[in-house]
Motif scaffolding. Structure first.
Motif, PDB file in Angstrom:
ATOM      1  N   ALA A  44    -131.025  30.347  26.577  1.00  0.00           N
ATOM      2  CA  ALA A  44    -129.732  30.981  26.280  1.00  0.00           C
ATOM      3  C   ALA A  44    -129.789  32.462  26.633  1.00  0.00           C
ATOM      4  O   ALA A  44    -128.824  33.023  27.173  1.00  0.00           O
ATOM      5  N   ALA A  45    -130.931  33.099  26.376  1.00  0.00           N
ATOM      6  CA  ALA A  45    -131.082  34.521  26.724  1.00  0.00           C
ATOM      7  C   ALA A  45    -131.030  34.718  28.234  1.00  0.00           C
ATOM      8  O   ALA A  45    -130.439  35.698  28.714  1.00  0.00           O
ATOM      9  N   ASP A  46    -131.637  33.804  29.001  1.00  0.00           N
ATOM     10  CA  ASP A  46    -131.556  33.880  30.462  1.00  0.00           C
ATOM     11  C   ASP A  46    -130.101  33.791  30.900  1.00  0.00           C
ATOM     12  O   ASP A  46    -129.669  34.515  31.799  1.00  0.00           O
ATOM     13  N   GLY A  47    -129.336  32.896  30.281  1.00  0.00           N
ATOM     14  CA  GLY A  47    -127.934  32.724  30.628  1.00  0.00           C
ATOM     15  C   GLY A  47    -127.148  33.998  30.406  1.00  0.00           C
ATOM     16  O   GLY A  47    -126.399  34.440  31.280  1.00  0.00           O
ATOM     17  N   ARG A  48    -127.325  34.606  29.245  1.00  0.00           N
ATOM     18  CA  ARG A  48    -126.595  35.843  28.946  1.00  0.00           C
ATOM     19  C   ARG A  48    -127.007  36.973  29.893  1.00  0.00           C
ATOM     20  O   ARG A  48    -126.157  37.699  30.416  1.00  0.00           O
ATOM     21  N   ALA A  49    -128.305  37.116  30.140  1.00  0.00           N
ATOM     22  CA  ALA A  49    -128.786  38.177  31.033  1.00  0.00           C
ATOM     23  C   ALA A  49    -128.321  37.936  32.467  1.00  0.00           C
ATOM     24  O   ALA A  49    -127.944  38.871  33.179  1.00  0.00           O
ATOM     25  N   GLY A  50    -128.337  36.687  32.891  1.00  0.00           N
ATOM     26  CA  GLY A  50    -127.894  36.362  34.246  1.00  0.00           C
ATOM     27  C   GLY A  50    -126.413  36.605  34.440  1.00  0.00           C
ATOM     28  O   GLY A  50    -125.989  37.118  35.478  1.00  0.00           O
ATOM     29  N   PRO A  90    -117.497  29.792  34.931  1.00  0.00           N
ATOM     30  CA  PRO A  90    -118.932  29.616  35.188  1.00  0.00           C
ATOM     31  C   PRO A  90    -119.811  30.344  34.164  1.00  0.00           C
ATOM     32  O   PRO A  90    -120.863  29.834  33.776  1.00  0.00           O
ATOM     33  N   SER A  91    -119.368  31.502  33.705  1.00  0.00           N
ATOM     34  CA  SER A  91    -120.137  32.257  32.712  1.00  0.00           C
ATOM     35  C   SER A  91    -120.182  31.513  31.388  1.00  0.00           C
ATOM     36  O   SER A  91    -121.245  31.384  30.763  1.00  0.00           O
ATOM     37  N   VAL A  92    -119.041  31.020  30.967  1.00  0.00           N
ATOM     38  CA  VAL A  92    -118.968  30.279  29.709  1.00  0.00           C
ATOM     39  C   VAL A  92    -119.838  29.030  29.794  1.00  0.00           C
ATOM     40  O   VAL A  92    -120.600  28.719  28.869  1.00  0.00           O
ATOM     41  N   MET A  93    -119.755  28.313  30.920  1.00  0.00           N
ATOM     42  CA  MET A  93    -120.554  27.097  31.093  1.00  0.00           C
ATOM     43  C   MET A  93    -122.041  27.396  30.997  1.00  0.00           C
ATOM     44  O   MET A  93    -122.796  26.653  30.374  1.00  0.00           O
ATOM     45  N   MET A  94    -122.468  28.487  31.594  1.00  0.00           N
ATOM     46  CA  MET A  94    -123.887  28.817  31.618  1.00  0.00           C
ATOM     47  C   MET A  94    -124.389  29.266  30.249  1.00  0.00           C
ATOM     48  O   MET A  94    -125.550  29.054  29.911  1.00  0.00           O
ATOM     49  N   CYS A  95    -123.532  29.857  29.462  1.00  0.00           N
ATOM     50  CA  CYS A  95    -123.958  30.382  28.161  1.00  0.00           C
ATOM     51  C   CYS A  95    -123.802  29.376  27.028  1.00  0.00           C
ATOM     52  O   CYS A  95    -124.126  29.685  25.879  1.00  0.00           O
ATOM     53  N   MET A  96    -123.332  28.162  27.322  1.00  0.00           N
ATOM     54  CA  MET A  96    -123.238  27.129  26.293  1.00  0.00           C
ATOM     55  C   MET A  96    -124.648  26.663  25.934  1.00  0.00           C
ATOM     56  O   MET A  96    -125.587  26.843  26.701  1.00  0.00           O
ATOM     57  N   ASP A  97    -124.777  26.074  24.771  1.00  0.00           N
ATOM     58  CA  ASP A  97    -126.091  25.587  24.347  1.00  0.00           C
ATOM     59  C   ASP A  97    -125.989  24.094  24.070  1.00  0.00           C
ATOM     60  O   ASP A  97    -125.427  23.707  23.049  1.00  0.00           O
ATOM     61  N   PRO A  98    -126.484  23.262  24.970  1.00  0.00           N
ATOM     62  CA  PRO A  98    -127.146  23.581  26.235  1.00  0.00           C
ATOM     63  C   PRO A  98    -126.130  23.948  27.315  1.00  0.00           C
ATOM     64  O   PRO A  98    -124.946  23.624  27.191  1.00  0.00           O
ATOM     65  N   PRO A  99    -126.622  24.592  28.380  1.00  0.00           N
ATOM     66  CA  PRO A  99    -125.724  24.976  29.479  1.00  0.00           C
ATOM     67  C   PRO A  99    -125.080  23.743  30.108  1.00  0.00           C
ATOM     68  O   PRO A  99    -125.658  22.662  30.112  1.00  0.00           O
ATOM     69  N   LYS A 116    -117.816  32.709  42.138  1.00  0.00           N
ATOM     70  CA  LYS A 116    -118.231  33.150  40.801  1.00  0.00           C
ATOM     71  C   LYS A 116    -119.369  32.265  40.289  1.00  0.00           C
ATOM     72  O   LYS A 116    -120.342  32.766  39.717  1.00  0.00           O
ATOM     73  N   ALA A 117    -119.234  30.962  40.482  1.00  0.00           N
ATOM     74  CA  ALA A 117    -120.263  30.032  40.027  1.00  0.00           C
ATOM     75  C   ALA A 117    -121.591  30.307  40.744  1.00  0.00           C
ATOM     76  O   ALA A 117    -122.654  30.297  40.114  1.00  0.00           O
ATOM     77  N   PHE A 118    -121.535  30.573  42.050  1.00  0.00           N
ATOM     78  CA  PHE A 118    -122.754  30.884  42.803  1.00  0.00           C
ATOM     79  C   PHE A 118    -123.401  32.151  42.249  1.00  0.00           C
ATOM     80  O   PHE A 118    -124.607  32.184  42.016  1.00  0.00           O
ATOM     81  N   ARG A 119    -122.609  33.183  42.038  1.00  0.00           N
ATOM     82  CA  ARG A 119    -123.129  34.447  41.503  1.00  0.00           C
ATOM     83  C   ARG A 119    -123.827  34.221  40.155  1.00  0.00           C
ATOM     84  O   ARG A 119    -124.921  34.719  39.925  1.00  0.00           O
ATOM     85  N   VAL A 120    -123.174  33.465  39.280  1.00  0.00           N
ATOM     86  CA  VAL A 120    -123.751  33.212  37.958  1.00  0.00           C
ATOM     87  C   VAL A 120    -125.022  32.374  38.074  1.00  0.00           C
ATOM     88  O   VAL A 120    -126.061  32.723  37.497  1.00  0.00           O
ATOM     89  N   LEU A 121    -124.959  31.274  38.796  1.00  0.00           N
ATOM     90  CA  LEU A 121    -126.122  30.390  38.913  1.00  0.00           C
ATOM     91  C   LEU A 121    -127.334  31.107  39.498  1.00  0.00           C
ATOM     92  O   LEU A 121    -128.445  30.996  38.974  1.00  0.00           O
ATOM     93  N   VAL A 122    -127.133  31.817  40.589  1.00  0.00           N
ATOM     94  CA  VAL A 122    -128.262  32.491  41.234  1.00  0.00           C
ATOM     95  C   VAL A 122    -128.814  33.596  40.330  1.00  0.00           C
ATOM     96  O   VAL A 122    -130.030  33.767  40.229  1.00  0.00           O
TER      97      VAL A 122
END
Length: 143
Positions: free
Chosen positions: A63-69, A81-90, A104-110
Protein backbone atom coordinates in the motif's frame (compact mmCIF):
# COMPACT_ATOMS: atom_id res chain seq x y z
CA UNK A 1 0.30 6.56 -35.18
CA UNK A 2 3.69 5.29 -36.22
CA UNK A 3 3.81 1.89 -34.58
CA UNK A 4 6.37 -0.74 -35.52
CA UNK A 5 5.10 -4.12 -36.68
CA UNK A 6 5.86 -6.70 -33.98
CA UNK A 7 4.93 -10.02 -35.59
CA UNK A 8 3.85 -12.50 -32.92
CA UNK A 9 4.23 -10.10 -30.01
CA UNK A 10 7.40 -11.46 -28.38
CA UNK A 11 9.55 -8.57 -29.62
CA UNK A 12 6.89 -6.16 -28.39
CA UNK A 13 6.86 -7.75 -24.93
CA UNK A 14 10.66 -7.53 -24.78
CA UNK A 15 10.51 -3.88 -25.79
CA UNK A 16 7.89 -3.20 -23.14
CA UNK A 17 10.01 -4.95 -20.51
CA UNK A 18 13.04 -2.92 -21.55
CA UNK A 19 11.22 0.43 -21.50
CA UNK A 20 9.54 -0.19 -18.15
CA UNK A 21 12.73 -1.37 -16.47
CA UNK A 22 14.70 1.56 -17.88
CA UNK A 23 12.14 3.90 -16.32
CA UNK A 24 12.22 2.00 -13.02
CA UNK A 25 16.02 2.22 -12.90
CA UNK A 26 16.23 5.88 -13.89
CA UNK A 27 17.76 5.19 -17.31
CA UNK A 28 14.73 6.66 -19.11
CA UNK A 29 12.43 9.39 -17.84
CA UNK A 30 8.79 8.71 -17.16
CA UNK A 31 7.91 11.36 -19.74
CA UNK A 32 10.04 9.58 -22.37
CA UNK A 33 8.27 6.33 -21.50
CA UNK A 34 4.90 8.05 -21.81
CA UNK A 35 5.97 9.30 -25.25
CA UNK A 36 6.72 5.71 -26.30
CA UNK A 37 3.43 4.48 -24.82
CA UNK A 38 1.39 7.27 -26.43
CA UNK A 39 2.68 6.28 -29.87
CA UNK A 40 1.14 2.82 -29.57
CA UNK A 41 -2.20 1.76 -30.98
CA UNK A 42 -4.96 1.46 -28.34
CA UNK A 43 -4.85 -2.36 -28.41
CA UNK A 44 -1.08 -2.29 -27.82
CA UNK A 45 -1.60 0.17 -24.97
CA UNK A 46 -3.99 -2.31 -23.37
CA UNK A 47 -1.40 -5.07 -23.74
CA UNK A 48 1.25 -2.88 -22.10
CA UNK A 49 -1.07 -2.04 -19.21
CA UNK A 50 -1.75 -5.75 -18.62
CA UNK A 51 1.95 -6.55 -18.78
CA UNK A 52 3.03 -3.76 -16.44
CA UNK A 53 0.27 -4.71 -13.99
CA UNK A 54 1.83 -8.18 -13.97
CA UNK A 55 5.24 -6.68 -13.24
CA UNK A 56 3.75 -4.73 -10.35
CA UNK A 57 2.17 -7.88 -8.91
CA UNK A 58 5.47 -9.76 -9.24
CA UNK A 59 7.26 -6.93 -7.43
CA UNK A 60 4.85 -7.47 -4.50
CA UNK A 61 3.71 -3.88 -4.24
CA UNK A 62 2.58 -2.65 -0.87
CA UNK A 63 0.00 0.00 0.00
CA UNK A 64 2.91 2.35 0.75
CA UNK A 65 4.40 1.62 -2.69
CA UNK A 66 1.03 2.50 -4.23
CA UNK A 67 0.79 5.83 -2.44
CA UNK A 68 4.43 6.74 -3.20
CA UNK A 69 4.07 5.70 -6.83
CA UNK A 70 0.91 7.73 -7.32
CA UNK A 71 2.68 10.76 -5.84
CA UNK A 72 5.62 10.20 -8.21
CA UNK A 73 3.40 9.66 -11.26
CA UNK A 74 2.01 13.19 -11.44
CA UNK A 75 -1.51 11.78 -11.70
CA UNK A 76 -4.14 13.14 -9.31
CA UNK A 77 -4.80 10.81 -6.36
CA UNK A 78 -8.51 10.93 -7.23
CA UNK A 79 -8.04 9.68 -10.81
CA UNK A 80 -9.34 6.17 -11.46
CA UNK A 81 -5.89 4.55 -11.93
CA UNK A 82 -4.62 6.15 -8.71
CA UNK A 83 -7.62 5.00 -6.71
CA UNK A 84 -7.33 1.48 -8.16
CA UNK A 85 -3.67 1.25 -7.23
CA UNK A 86 -4.18 2.49 -3.69
CA UNK A 87 -6.99 0.04 -2.86
CA UNK A 88 -6.17 -2.78 -0.48
CA UNK A 89 -5.56 -5.01 -2.32
CA UNK A 90 -4.82 -3.03 -5.48
CA UNK A 91 -7.08 -3.50 -8.49
CA UNK A 92 -5.31 -4.37 -11.73
CA UNK A 93 -8.01 -3.92 -14.40
CA UNK A 94 -6.20 -0.97 -15.99
CA UNK A 95 -6.56 -2.28 -19.54
CA UNK A 96 -10.33 -2.12 -19.09
CA UNK A 97 -10.29 1.60 -18.39
CA UNK A 98 -11.48 3.97 -21.14
CA UNK A 99 -8.76 4.77 -23.68
CA UNK A 100 -8.70 8.37 -22.41
CA UNK A 101 -7.29 7.04 -19.09
CA UNK A 102 -4.59 4.77 -20.50
CA UNK A 103 -1.76 7.30 -20.24
CA UNK A 104 -2.67 8.04 -16.62
CA UNK A 105 -2.81 4.31 -15.91
CA UNK A 106 0.62 3.80 -17.52
CA UNK A 107 2.11 6.64 -15.45
CA UNK A 108 0.69 5.20 -12.23
CA UNK A 109 1.61 1.58 -12.96
CA UNK A 110 5.18 2.32 -13.99
CA UNK A 111 5.72 4.68 -11.07
CA UNK A 112 4.41 2.17 -8.53
CA UNK A 113 6.42 -0.61 -10.16
CA UNK A 114 9.55 1.57 -9.95
CA UNK A 115 9.06 2.06 -6.20
CA UNK A 116 8.44 -1.63 -5.50
CA UNK A 117 11.14 -2.90 -7.85
CA UNK A 118 13.73 -0.53 -6.39
CA UNK A 119 12.90 -1.83 -2.91
CA UNK A 120 13.31 -5.42 -4.13
CA UNK A 121 16.59 -4.66 -5.94
CA UNK A 122 17.96 -3.09 -2.75
CA UNK A 123 16.84 -5.91 -0.44
CA UNK A 124 15.85 -9.26 -1.92
CA UNK A 125 18.15 -9.09 -4.97
CA UNK A 126 21.01 -7.09 -3.46
CA UNK A 127 24.39 -8.61 -4.36
CA UNK A 128 23.04 -11.90 -5.69
CA UNK A 129 20.59 -11.01 -8.40
CA UNK A 130 20.37 -13.06 -11.55
CA UNK A 131 17.38 -11.21 -12.98
CA UNK A 132 18.40 -9.82 -16.38
CA UNK A 133 15.98 -6.92 -15.99
CA UNK A 134 17.81 -5.84 -12.81
CA UNK A 135 21.12 -5.83 -14.64
CA UNK A 136 20.55 -3.56 -17.61
CA UNK A 137 23.68 -2.59 -19.54
CA UNK A 138 25.24 0.67 -18.44
CA UNK A 139 25.23 2.02 -22.00
CA UNK A 140 21.41 2.13 -22.30
CA UNK A 141 20.53 5.44 -23.92
CA UNK A 142 17.55 7.57 -23.05
CA UNK A 143 15.50 8.65 -26.07
Amino acid sequence: MTETSYGDGRAFRRETEQVVNEIAQGRRTLDAGVGWFSGLAPTRQQEVLQEVAGYAMQAHITAADGRAGVARSGVKPTANPSVMMCMDPPRYGFAGLPAAEHVKAFRVLVSVFAIADTRRRETYCKGACGHAWHNLPASTEQP
